[in-house]
Scaffold this motif. Structure first.
Motif, PDB file in Angstrom:
ATOM      1  N   GLN A 134       0.659  -1.208  -0.142  1.00 26.10           N
ATOM      2  CA  GLN A 134      -0.049   0.028   0.105  1.00 26.10           C
ATOM      3  C   GLN A 134       1.015   1.387  -0.024  1.00 26.10           C
ATOM      4  OE1 GLN A 134      -2.551  -0.652   3.326  1.00 26.10           O
ATOM      5  NE2 GLN A 134      -3.787  -1.857   2.287  1.00 26.10           N
ATOM      6  N   THR A 135       2.056   1.339   0.550  1.00 28.41           N
ATOM      7  CA  THR A 135       2.884   2.499   0.724  1.00 28.41           C
ATOM      8  C   THR A 135       3.804   2.535  -0.311  1.00 28.41           C
ATOM      9  OG1 THR A 135       4.534   1.042   2.172  1.00 28.41           O
ATOM     10  CG2 THR A 135       2.666   2.546   3.386  1.00 28.41           C
ATOM     11  N   GLN A 136       3.715   1.343  -1.275  1.00 25.77           N
ATOM     12  CA  GLN A 136       4.888   1.337  -2.360  1.00 25.77           C
ATOM     13  C   GLN A 136       6.219   1.596  -2.143  1.00 25.77           C
ATOM     14  OE1 GLN A 136       2.854   3.951  -5.209  1.00 25.77           O
ATOM     15  NE2 GLN A 136       1.489   2.474  -5.792  1.00 25.77           N
ATOM     16  N   SER A 137       6.675   1.119  -0.712  1.00 30.49           N
ATOM     17  CA  SER A 137       8.025   1.428  -0.306  1.00 30.49           C
ATOM     18  C   SER A 137       8.805   0.178  -0.354  1.00 30.49           C
ATOM     19  CB  SER A 137       8.023   1.952   1.162  1.00 30.49           C
ATOM     20  OG  SER A 137       7.447   1.061   1.965  1.00 30.49           O
ATOM     21  N   GLY A 138       8.305  -0.993  -0.935  1.00 29.18           N
ATOM     22  CA  GLY A 138       8.967  -1.991  -0.749  1.00 29.18           C
ATOM     23  C   GLY A 138       9.331  -2.789   0.840  1.00 29.18           C
ATOM     24  N   GLY A 139      10.473  -3.320   0.866  1.00 32.94           N
ATOM     25  CA  GLY A 139      10.728  -3.819   2.170  1.00 32.94           C
ATOM     26  C   GLY A 139      11.275  -5.318   2.197  1.00 32.94           C
ATOM     27  N   THR A 140      11.810  -5.764   3.667  1.00 32.25           N
ATOM     28  CA  THR A 140      12.030  -6.951   3.937  1.00 32.25           C
ATOM     29  C   THR A 140      11.402  -7.523   5.039  1.00 32.25           C
ATOM     30  OG1 THR A 140      14.383  -6.187   3.154  1.00 32.25           O
ATOM     31  CG2 THR A 140      14.198  -8.278   4.471  1.00 32.25           C
ATOM     32  N   ILE A 141      11.012  -8.749   4.748  1.00 33.84           N
ATOM     33  CA  ILE A 141      10.145  -9.725   5.711  1.00 33.84           C
ATOM     34  C   ILE A 141      11.081 -10.820   6.019  1.00 33.84           C
ATOM     35  CG2 ILE A 141       8.176 -11.118   6.291  1.00 33.84           C
ATOM     36  CD1 ILE A 141       6.675  -9.320   4.208  1.00 33.84           C
ATOM     37  N   LEU A 142      11.798 -11.054   7.096  1.00 35.23           N
ATOM     38  CA  LEU A 142      12.350 -11.994   7.764  1.00 35.23           C
ATOM     39  C   LEU A 142      11.775 -13.014   8.541  1.00 35.23           C
ATOM     40  CD1 LEU A 142      15.559  -9.847   8.573  1.00 35.23           C
ATOM     41  CD2 LEU A 142      15.231 -11.058   6.648  1.00 35.23           C
ATOM     42  N   LEU A 143      11.612 -14.273   8.320  1.00 29.15           N
ATOM     43  CA  LEU A 143      10.972 -15.501   8.948  1.00 29.15           C
ATOM     44  C   LEU A 143      12.241 -16.146   9.955  1.00 29.15           C
ATOM     45  CD1 LEU A 143       9.221 -14.879   6.102  1.00 29.15           C
ATOM     46  CD2 LEU A 143       8.067 -16.755   7.070  1.00 29.15           C
ATOM     47  N   LEU A 144      11.789 -16.882  10.740  1.00 33.28           N
ATOM     48  CA  LEU A 144      12.681 -17.631  11.532  1.00 33.28           C
ATOM     49  C   LEU A 144      12.215 -19.300  11.682  1.00 33.28           C
ATOM     50  CD1 LEU A 144      14.793 -17.594  13.618  1.00 33.28           C
ATOM     51  CD2 LEU A 144      13.111 -17.623  15.428  1.00 33.28           C
ATOM     52  N   THR A 145      13.169 -20.016  11.179  1.00 34.99           N
ATOM     53  CA  THR A 145      12.812 -21.568  11.284  1.00 34.99           C
ATOM     54  C   THR A 145      13.790 -22.143  11.956  1.00 34.99           C
ATOM     55  OG1 THR A 145      12.435 -23.418   9.676  1.00 34.99           O
ATOM     56  CG2 THR A 145      14.168 -22.050   9.177  1.00 34.99           C
ATOM     57  N   ALA A 146      13.767 -23.492  12.009  1.00 41.99           N
ATOM     58  CA  ALA A 146      14.979 -24.505  12.803  1.00 41.99           C
ATOM     59  C   ALA A 146      15.485 -25.575  11.675  1.00 41.99           C
ATOM     60  CB  ALA A 146      14.330 -24.871  13.887  1.00 41.99           C
ATOM     61  N   ALA A 147      16.750 -25.622  12.030  1.00 46.19           N
ATOM     62  CA  ALA A 147      17.195 -26.808  11.157  1.00 46.19           C
ATOM     63  C   ALA A 147      16.687 -28.101  11.070  1.00 46.19           C
ATOM     64  CB  ALA A 147      18.870 -26.821  11.385  1.00 46.19           C
ATOM     65  N   LEU A 148      15.544 -28.484  12.200  1.00 42.98           N
ATOM     66  CA  LEU A 148      14.906 -29.558  12.137  1.00 42.98           C
ATOM     67  C   LEU A 148      14.170 -29.949  10.816  1.00 42.98           C
ATOM     68  CD1 LEU A 148      13.057 -29.046  15.609  1.00 42.98           C
ATOM     69  CD2 LEU A 148      14.345 -30.905  14.870  1.00 42.98           C
ATOM     70  N   SER A 149      13.968 -28.979  10.079  1.00 45.85           N
ATOM     71  CA  SER A 149      13.327 -29.053   8.648  1.00 45.85           C
ATOM     72  C   SER A 149      14.262 -29.827   7.780  1.00 45.85           C
ATOM     73  CB  SER A 149      13.137 -27.540   8.031  1.00 45.85           C
ATOM     74  OG  SER A 149      14.188 -27.003   7.715  1.00 45.85           O
ATOM     75  N   ARG A 150      15.561 -30.079   8.043  1.00 39.84           N
ATOM     76  CA  ARG A 150      16.562 -30.847   7.290  1.00 39.84           C
ATOM     77  C   ARG A 150      17.274 -31.505   7.924  1.00 39.84           C
ATOM     78  NH1 ARG A 150      19.418 -25.913   5.434  1.00 39.84           N
ATOM     79  NH2 ARG A 150      18.166 -24.890   6.815  1.00 39.84           N
ATOM     80  N   SER A 151      16.679 -32.100   9.297  1.00 42.43           N
ATOM     81  CA  SER A 151      17.339 -33.140   9.876  1.00 42.43           C
ATOM     82  C   SER A 151      16.428 -34.315  10.084  1.00 42.43           C
ATOM     83  CB  SER A 151      17.477 -32.522  11.448  1.00 42.43           C
ATOM     84  OG  SER A 151      18.137 -31.322  11.689  1.00 42.43           O
ATOM     85  N   LYS A 152      17.132 -35.368  10.664  1.00 41.17           N
ATOM     86  CA  LYS A 152      16.403 -36.710  10.727  1.00 41.17           C
ATOM     87  C   LYS A 152      16.452 -37.018  12.261  1.00 41.17           C
ATOM     88  CE  LYS A 152      18.177 -38.178   6.239  1.00 41.17           C
ATOM     89  NZ  LYS A 152      18.813 -39.172   5.473  1.00 41.17           N
ATOM     90  N   LEU A 153      15.493 -36.394  13.169  1.00 42.63           N
ATOM     91  CA  LEU A 153      15.229 -36.752  14.601  1.00 42.63           C
ATOM     92  C   LEU A 153      14.016 -37.378  14.759  1.00 42.63           C
ATOM     93  CD1 LEU A 153      16.932 -33.372  16.017  1.00 42.63           C
ATOM     94  CD2 LEU A 153      18.003 -35.738  15.865  1.00 42.63           C
ATOM     95  N   SER A 154      13.954 -38.081  15.647  1.00 48.95           N
ATOM     96  CA  SER A 154      12.958 -38.839  16.110  1.00 48.95           C
ATOM     97  C   SER A 154      11.940 -38.020  17.013  1.00 48.95           C
ATOM     98  CB  SER A 154      13.187 -40.272  16.517  1.00 48.95           C
ATOM     99  OG  SER A 154      13.809 -40.321  17.832  1.00 48.95           O
ATOM    100  N   ASN A 155      10.586 -38.475  16.929  1.00 48.96           N
ATOM    101  CA  ASN A 155       9.778 -37.806  18.194  1.00 48.96           C
ATOM    102  C   ASN A 155       9.503 -36.273  18.103  1.00 48.96           C
ATOM    103  OD1 ASN A 155      10.012 -40.479  18.916  1.00 48.96           O
ATOM    104  ND2 ASN A 155      10.891 -40.113  20.974  1.00 48.96           N
ATOM    105  N   VAL A 156       9.924 -35.528  16.928  1.00 52.21           N
ATOM    106  CA  VAL A 156       9.549 -34.337  16.779  1.00 52.21           C
ATOM    107  C   VAL A 156       8.774 -34.030  15.566  1.00 52.21           C
ATOM    108  CG1 VAL A 156      11.315 -33.420  18.166  1.00 52.21           C
ATOM    109  CG2 VAL A 156      12.049 -33.893  15.747  1.00 52.21           C
ATOM    110  N   ALA A 157       7.778 -34.842  15.100  1.00 50.05           N
ATOM    111  CA  ALA A 157       7.341 -34.776  13.858  1.00 50.05           C
ATOM    112  C   ALA A 157       6.540 -33.427  13.650  1.00 50.05           C
ATOM    113  CB  ALA A 157       5.919 -35.773  13.791  1.00 50.05           C
ATOM    114  N   GLY A 158       5.767 -32.673  14.650  1.00 52.34           N
ATOM    115  CA  GLY A 158       5.183 -31.440  14.644  1.00 52.34           C
ATOM    116  C   GLY A 158       5.888 -30.320  14.217  1.00 52.34           C
ATOM    117  N   ILE A 159       7.037 -30.243  15.015  1.00 54.07           N
ATOM    118  CA  ILE A 159       8.133 -29.058  15.110  1.00 54.07           C
ATOM    119  C   ILE A 159       8.675 -29.141  13.723  1.00 54.07           C
ATOM    120  CG2 ILE A 159       9.820 -27.913  16.094  1.00 54.07           C
ATOM    121  CD1 ILE A 159       8.716 -28.677  18.989  1.00 54.07           C
ATOM    122  N   THR A 160       9.046 -30.278  13.265  1.00 50.24           N
ATOM    123  CA  THR A 160       9.755 -30.545  12.000  1.00 50.24           C
ATOM    124  C   THR A 160       8.948 -30.193  10.878  1.00 50.24           C
ATOM    125  OG1 THR A 160      11.127 -32.388  13.063  1.00 50.24           O
ATOM    126  CG2 THR A 160      10.977 -32.361  10.643  1.00 50.24           C
ATOM    127  N   ALA A 161       7.916 -30.525  10.887  1.00 50.57           N
ATOM    128  CA  ALA A 161       6.761 -30.218   9.758  1.00 50.57           C
ATOM    129  C   ALA A 161       6.591 -28.751   9.703  1.00 50.57           C
ATOM    130  CB  ALA A 161       5.490 -30.957   9.854  1.00 50.57           C
TER     131      ALA A 161
END
Length: 267
Positions: free
Chosen positions: A136-163
């Protein structure tokens, strides 16, 4: 160097260690910083510290899972400044908040969905509402999100947080593709295990007590895959966020940026 001079930055869930480090770096690089949390008392010390160091900071009560509160707050930021340049959401969740670490065969649907709703859901809300105001302001910008390396790890018992972690990374790429034409960068930061944080240190101490293991042994397991045999710091995470939000960070967009000093077990 004031990489973010005259920028307006908002940090959601600023009561967390990572978000606090990002807010400090944004301020040190010249940005006007708004820090928010569900409990204003939780960010009082952070606000006082930034002010004491000469920073321009304001604090507000905002629930990063409440769409109305997020929108109302960002409208005020834009009304006061005429623009919104940077948004970072540092929301996280401990294993205990998510119902522990049950085996996937035993986890309830609610336990599986809880981190997806809280972690990924919050990133979705703050990002899309911020993008609407940036467009709306036509000013562009940067949006930074935060994740965890669980996304690319192979650990048991953390299905929800990994997903949830993997979903945030996918969401980053989708939003970058949608909003790039409006000059909006969307980047995901993925820190390694930060021993300075209350979440990691608390988990190590609890696990050591539960399994009757020395704390040093668990720390050694964390560090076994370090390529450089060193670990990232909170300050390095904050400085990385400031760089990505700056003009010199323009080349980064849609990326998942690992801040872990290199890990042998992470793709």
């Amino acid at each position: 160097m004031k990489n973010l001079k005259d920028k307006v930055a908002v940090v959601f869930a600023a009561s967390g260690d990572i978000a606090g480090a990002v807010a400090r770096s944004f301020s040190q690089h010249g940005a006007k910083v708004y820090v928010t949390a569900r409990n204003p008392e939780a960010i009082k010390a952070l606000t006082q510290e930034i002010k004491a160091n000469g920073g321009n900071v304001e604090a507000a009560k905002v629930d990063a899972l409440n769409e109305t509160e997020i929108d109302t707050f960002l409208k005020k930021v834009v009304a006061d400044n005429g623009k919104l340049d940077v948004v970072f959401n540092g929301i996280g969740a401990s294993y205990s908040e998510m119902g522990g670490r049950p085996p996937t065969t035993m986890a309830t649907f609610g336990q599986f969905m809880a981190p997806i709703e809280k972690i990924c859901g919050s990133q979705f809300l703050t990002s899309r509402i911020a993008a609407k105001h940036m467009i709306q302001t036509q000013s562009g910008g940067t949006i930074l999100l935060l994740t965890a390396a669980l996304s690319r790890s192979k650990l048991s018992n953390v299905a929800g947080i990994t997903a949830a972690s993997a979903a945030i990374e996918g969401l980053t790429r989708v939003m970058a593709a949608e909003w790039g034409g409006d000059g909006i960068k969307v980047i995901c930061i993925c820190p390694g295990a930060l021993m300075e944080t209350k979440r990691i240190s608390g988990w190590i101490e609890a696990a050591a007590q539960q399994y009757g293991m020395p704390v040093e042994q668990l720390v050694a397991q964390y560090k076994a895959f370090d390529i450089l045999k060193t670990s990232p710091t909170l300050k390095q995470v904050g400085e990385t966020a400031a760089f990505l939000a700056s003009e010199t960070g323009q080349a980064f967009n849609s990326h998942v940026v690992d801040v872990d000093c290199g890990k042998l077990n992470i793709l």
